[in-house]
Each structure stands twice: as structure tokens, then as C-alpha cells.
Design a protein around this motif. Structure first.
Motif, mmCIF file in Angstrom:
data_model
loop_
_atom_site.group_PDB
_atom_site.id
_atom_site.type_symbol
_atom_site.label_atom_id
_atom_site.label_comp_id
_atom_site.label_asym_id
_atom_site.label_seq_id
_atom_site.Cartn_x
_atom_site.Cartn_y
_atom_site.Cartn_z
ATOM 1 N N ASN A 1 -23.709 -20.176 0.326
ATOM 2 C CA ASN A 1 -24.293 -20.019 -0.773
ATOM 3 C C ASN A 1 -25.914 -19.838 -0.921
ATOM 4 O O ASN A 1 -26.380 -18.962 -1.135
ATOM 5 C CB ASN A 1 -24.284 -21.165 -1.911
ATOM 6 C CG ASN A 1 -22.893 -21.323 -2.303
ATOM 7 O OD1 ASN A 1 -22.279 -20.610 -2.348
ATOM 8 N ND2 ASN A 1 -22.471 -22.678 -2.780
ATOM 9 N N ASP A 2 -26.691 -20.674 0.084
ATOM 10 C CA ASP A 2 -27.937 -20.192 0.398
ATOM 11 C C ASP A 2 -28.293 -19.033 0.861
ATOM 12 O O ASP A 2 -29.315 -18.195 0.656
ATOM 13 C CB ASP A 2 -28.528 -21.440 1.146
ATOM 14 C CG ASP A 2 -30.014 -21.454 1.272
ATOM 15 O OD1 ASP A 2 -30.531 -21.027 0.230
ATOM 16 O OD2 ASP A 2 -30.670 -22.022 2.228
ATOM 17 N N LEU A 3 -27.329 -18.617 2.161
ATOM 18 C CA LEU A 3 -27.712 -17.202 2.665
ATOM 19 C C LEU A 3 -26.943 -16.149 2.024
ATOM 20 O O LEU A 3 -27.170 -15.091 2.691
ATOM 21 C CB LEU A 3 -27.372 -17.429 4.262
ATOM 22 C CG LEU A 3 -28.141 -18.501 5.067
ATOM 23 C CD1 LEU A 3 -27.726 -18.468 6.330
ATOM 24 C CD2 LEU A 3 -29.501 -18.339 4.844
ATOM 25 N N GLY A 4 -26.259 -16.347 0.885
ATOM 26 C CA GLY A 4 -25.333 -15.195 0.597
ATOM 27 C C GLY A 4 -24.496 -14.602 1.536
ATOM 28 O O GLY A 4 -24.194 -13.383 1.481
ATOM 29 N N ALA A 5 -23.945 -15.526 2.225
ATOM 30 C CA ALA A 5 -22.878 -14.984 3.472
ATOM 31 C C ALA A 5 -21.594 -14.725 2.899
ATOM 32 O O ALA A 5 -21.213 -15.602 2.099
ATOM 33 C CB ALA A 5 -23.106 -15.747 4.624
ATOM 34 N N GLY A 6 -20.732 -13.784 3.428
ATOM 35 C CA GLY A 6 -19.218 -13.791 3.356
ATOM 36 C C GLY A 6 -18.647 -14.781 4.037
ATOM 37 O O GLY A 6 -19.085 -15.200 4.970
ATOM 38 N N PRO A 7 -17.154 -14.690 3.529
ATOM 39 C CA PRO A 7 -16.492 -15.593 4.336
ATOM 40 C C PRO A 7 -16.350 -15.447 6.094
ATOM 41 O O PRO A 7 -16.402 -16.245 6.746
ATOM 42 C CB PRO A 7 -14.955 -15.494 3.780
ATOM 43 C CG PRO A 7 -15.189 -14.697 2.388
ATOM 44 C CD PRO A 7 -16.768 -14.018 2.629
ATOM 45 N N LEU B 1 -29.049 -14.051 11.997
ATOM 46 C CA LEU B 1 -29.666 -14.983 12.927
ATOM 47 C C LEU B 1 -29.034 -16.174 12.962
ATOM 48 O O LEU B 1 -29.355 -16.879 13.934
ATOM 49 C CB LEU B 1 -31.190 -15.207 11.967
ATOM 50 C CG LEU B 1 -31.968 -13.955 11.932
ATOM 51 C CD1 LEU B 1 -33.415 -14.112 11.254
ATOM 52 C CD2 LEU B 1 -32.362 -13.520 13.488
ATOM 53 N N LEU B 2 -28.565 -16.915 11.987
ATOM 54 C CA LEU B 2 -27.875 -18.014 12.202
ATOM 55 C C LEU B 2 -26.602 -17.903 13.272
ATOM 56 O O LEU B 2 -26.666 -18.949 13.807
ATOM 57 C CB LEU B 2 -27.332 -18.799 10.834
ATOM 58 C CG LEU B 2 -26.667 -20.164 10.884
ATOM 59 C CD1 LEU B 2 -27.483 -21.070 11.599
ATOM 60 C CD2 LEU B 2 -26.171 -20.198 9.569
#
Length: 497
Positions: A59-65, A121-122
Motif C-alpha cells: 500500500n505504501d509503495l504502490g507496488a503490484g503483486p 529499491l526495496l
């Protein structure tokens, strides 16, 4: 064949300040163990602490599955793929240097994880964490096995090391939920900073003036390092993709599995011809290491399967929240700590085989109890007894294989032997979860398609998973019975010519 007088052998075994060769043992060894075990605690804490924080990260990074999946996978790939290289580096370059390199790399990568502003980056920082763990973990274990004399002291030290490391994996499940809910997901990485700093400072301080023994070869085995690292990474990649894509998926499972087999076969050919091989193949002819490696694979497969399946049972069947489910596993970690001392005392008197047999039999009993867990189950009645049995049993399996696995390995190869055991743990955990998860989820999906009630469909799938884990437990019991010698290993200091 000549053997020292038994009384003399017992005297040597009891001597607190001499190793098996008669050299003075380091008086700082018990304090050093605390800091080495703290670093291993940090690594295993980070292995599980991320799981409960993934929704918040997404949610915080707006990342996909897919990106979120790689937050886990990148760490596992680098950790498992570089393990043997990390162990051999400890032997060649020095165990303390390798430990410090891994700890510093892991700690710095943890800071980068916490500061990451996007998923890319994560993922990169998590991969760097895995690289640090791959050098830290085998170096930490080999520091323990070479600092403490073989016999009573080494058994006790490895038991303490295993207990603290196992506690890290259990507490990670709880800490991930607590920290994410009360602070931020970024703090699950920031908590590694004090652990890493204390571990590095402690090892530097306590190892001052102590030689860092290294074995100098003709030249580094770069071809061996490349093939085994790529091969193990491809194998782990195939295993972790079984759960999401199915065992028959060509791009995600079959192709990387085929590549892994080809690369590992090439590794064997390279090692047979290398003047100074990365992985001396004759070590696999050592019964103690071969048995312990198989035991580590099977034990970690059972342990990882139990954590996965019980998590789903708690949440899907009993309706527990994520955080409450994490606390439900706490007794498993506590009983593992409590059983360490009595298990170690039994090993001092009777050797590793009885403890391993008891652990393997107990884990099978716990799994059979879980196959009977009902849809209207109660935690105290239907889950807690099995978790207590499994917590004690897994510890009784883990300590003996660690002690037995390095018992016949010479000091200058303790690093690579430790790397083999740690790699076996990683591969076993990945393979265990992939096998039971794929089977359980496939059964559940089939039941849902047949219009079975969701709760019952999930329970049917979980029961199948527990039965498969019980099958792995049977293999572990057979390994304990046939793999370890029936007689007690000769005490340290007993020489045979």
C-alpha cells in the motif's frame, strides 16, 4: 590400531581450557558466542518478520503483486544461492573477516530497505541483505564449531546457538505484526541496525589478538563459484514459484529447474578437476555431513510447513487476525528454548542419535495431531498441544544434526561444512513450503470448484498438507534411525591410528 587410555580420554574431554588437540581454548569463547548467536538471531528474525508487513509495504509503495513477491524471493535467492561461496570464503579468507563482512553488509542493506522509496529499491536492498546473510550465517556457525573444543563444550555452544537462532524465526512472525501496526513497516528493517552494530562490535572486541586462520589455495575457484551460485539460485527460484505458478509451469518452474540441474552438474565436473575446489566433493562421502545435510533438509521442510499450514488454519478456520496468529506461535518458540538444556544433557551422556530419534518421532506425532484438527476447533484444545510437541521436537532434531554434521570435518573445512548445513536448511524450508502449499491450495481450489463451503474447502486442503508434512516426518525418522551411528561418538581427545 591404538587408542588412548579411556581415563585419559575422559580427562581430555572434561578439560575446560583445552581443545581436542591440546591447544588452549579461548577464554573469551562464551562471550563471543553471545554476539555470534545475536547475529544469527538477526538473520532469522528478518527471514520471517517481513511476511506480515507485506500488505503495508504494498500500500505504501504502490507496488503490484509481482513486485511484492520479489521482496521475499530476492532475499531467498541470494541467501540460498551464495551459501556455499560464503562458507568457502570463511575457510579461505578467515571466519572472523567473513562474519564481519556479512554482518556489515546485512546491516547496511537493512538501512537501505528502511529508506527505500519504491519497490525496485526495496527489492535490490533485500537482495543485498540476502548476500550479507549468505556470508554471515556459515561464518557464524563455523566460528562456533572452531572456537569450542569438540565434545561437551561444542555441543552446548551449538545448542545455545540453535536456540537463539530458532527464537529469532519465531519472534519474527510476532514482531512483524507488532512493529507494522504500532510504528511503520520500515522499522522491521531499522531494528536490525542495533543488532548488527552490537554483534560487529562484540566480535571485533572479543577476537582482538586472536589469529583469524585462513587456508590459502592456489587461486580462487571462480568457475565453481559461478556454477554453484547460479545453480542454487535457479533451484530456489523454481521451488518458490511452484506455489504461485504450479509445478508444470514451463517459464517459472520447469525451465529454471532444468537450468539448475545443468549448472549443478557442471559444478560437479568443475570441482572434480579444480586444484583447489570451492566444494571438496570428498566431504559428501563423510557420513556425518551427508546424514546431517539430509536431516537439515527434512527438519526445516517440516518446520516451514507447520508454520505455513498453521497460519492458514488459525486465520481461515479459527478466524484469527494476523497479529493474533503471530502470538499463537509464541509457545512453539518458548518450548524450543526450554527443551534445549535437557536435550543437550542427554546428548552429553548418550550422543546425538537418541535425541534426534525422539525429535523425529515427536514431530511426527505433532503432525498426526494436526491432521485431525476440526473446522470448529479450539486453539487450546486442538492446536496448542501439537505446537508444544513440535516446538520441542524440532529443537531435538536441529541440535543433533548440527553437532553430528561437523563432527568429522577438519578445522580448515568447517566453513564450507557449515555452508552446506545452512544451505540444506534454506533448500529444505523452500521445498517444504512449496510442496505442501501447492498441494493444499490445489485441493482447496478443487473443493471450491465443487461448491464446497469455503471453510471446509480450506480445512480439507490443510489436512492434505499436514499429511504430506507427516510423510516428510517419516523420512526424517528413518534418517535418524539409519543415518546416525548406534554407538556414542568417541569423546574428544580420543585418538585412533
Amino acid at each position: 590400531m591404538t587408542t588412548d587410555h579411556p581415563a585419559a580420554a575422559r580427562t581430555k574431554d572434561r578439560a575446560p581450557d583445552a581443545d581436542a588437540d591440546g591447544a588452549a581454548a579461548d577464554p573469551r569463547r562464551w562471550r563471543l558466542l553471545v554476539f555470534v548467536a545475536l547475529a544469527q538471531f538477526m538473520v532469522l528474525l528478518d527471514t520471517t518478520v517481513v511476511n506480515l508487513a507485506l500488505p503495508a509495504v504494498q500500500n505504501d509503495l504502490g507496488a503490484g503483486p509481482t513486485a511484492i513477491e520479489w521482496v521475499l524471493t530476492s532475499y531467498i535467492l541470494c541467501f540460498g544461492g551464495l551459501m556455499l561461496l560464503g562458507g568457502r570464503t570463511a575457510d579461505r579468507w578467515g571466519r572472523r573477516r567473513t562474519f564481519l563482512l556479512g554482518a556489515l553488509l546485512f546491516t547496511a542493506a537493512s538501512l537501505l530497505c528502511g529508506l527505500a522509496g519504491d519497490a525496485g529499491l526495496l527489492i535490490a536492498a533485500r537482495a543485498l541483505q540476502g548476500c550479507g546473510a549468505a556470508f554471515l550465517s556459515p561464518a557464524a556457525m563455523s566460528l562456533v564449531t572452531t572456537t569450542f573444543p569438540r565434545g561437551r563444550e561444542r555441543t552446548t555452544a551449538l545448542a545455545v546457538w540453535a536456540a537463539l537462532a530458532g527464537l529469532g524465526g519465531t519472534l519474527g512472525v510476532i514482531a512483524g505484526g507488532l512493529i507494522t501496526d504500532s510504528l511503520s513497516w520500515r522499522w522491521i528493517f531499522y531494528i536490525n541496525l542495533p543488532f548488527g552494530a552490537v554483534a560487529v562490535a562484540g566480535v571485533l572486541l572479543l577476537s582482538r589478538g586472536r589469529p583469524d586462520t585462513a587456508v590459502r589455495g592456489s587461486r580462487p575457484d571462480l568457475a565453481g563459484a559461478a556454477t554453484v551460485t547460479a545453480g542454487l539460485a535457479a533451484l530456489v527460484y523454481a521451488i518458490v514459484n511452484i506455489q504461485d505458478h504450479g509445478a508444470a509451469s514451463p517459464p517459472y518452474v520447469l525451465a529454471p529447474a532444468a537450468a539448475a540441474l545443468a549448472l549443478l552438474a557442471a559444478f560437479v565436473l568443475v570441482e572434480r578437476r579444480a586444484a583447489d575446489p570451492l566444494m571438496p566433493l570428498h566431504l559428501f562421502a563423510t557420513r556425518s555431513l551427508a546424514t546431517a545435510g539430509l536431516g537439515r533438509v527434512l527438519t526445516s521442510a517440516v518446520q516451514a510447513s507447520v508454520l505455513f499450514l498453521c497460519s492458514y488454519y488459525l486465520q481461515r478456520t479459527l478466524g484469527y487476525s494476523t497479529l493474533k496468529s503471530g502470538f499463537a506461535f509464541l509457545p512453539l518458540g518458548i518450548v524450543a528454548i526450554l527443551v534445549t538444556a535437557p536435550a543437550t544433557r542427554v546428548m552429553h551422556r548418550a550422543g546425538p542419535r537418541p535425541v534426534y530419534l525422539a525429535g523425529a518421532a515427536g514431530s511426527l506425532l505433532g503432525l498426526l495431531l494436526l491432521t485431525q484438527a476440526p473446522s470448529d476447533g479450539n486453539y487450546l484444545l486442538h492446536l496448542l498441544p501439537a505446537l508444544l510437541i513440535l516446538g520441542a521436537s524440532m529443537q531435538c532434531c536441529g541440535i543433533p544434526v548440527n553437532v553430528h554434521g561437523v563432527s568429522d570435518i577438519p578445522p580448515h573445512q568447517q566453513g564450507i561444512a557449515s555452508g552446506v548445513l545452512v544451505a540444506a536448511f534454506q533448500v529444505g524450508a523452500s521445498l517444504g513450503v512449496a510442496t505442501v502449499a501447492t498441494s493444499a491450495l490445489t485441493r482447496t481450489t478443487s473443493e471450491l470448484t465443487a461448491h464446497t463451503a469455503p471453510a471446509l474447502a480450506w480445512l480439507d486442503g490443510l489436512h492434505l498438507g499436514f499429511w504430506i508434512a507427516a510423510g516428510i516426518g517419516v523420512l526424517n525418522l528413518l534418517t535418524a534411525y539409519f543415518g546416525l551411528p548406534r554407538h556414542r561418538t568417541a569423546p574428544a581427545g580420543t585418538r585412533t591410528a
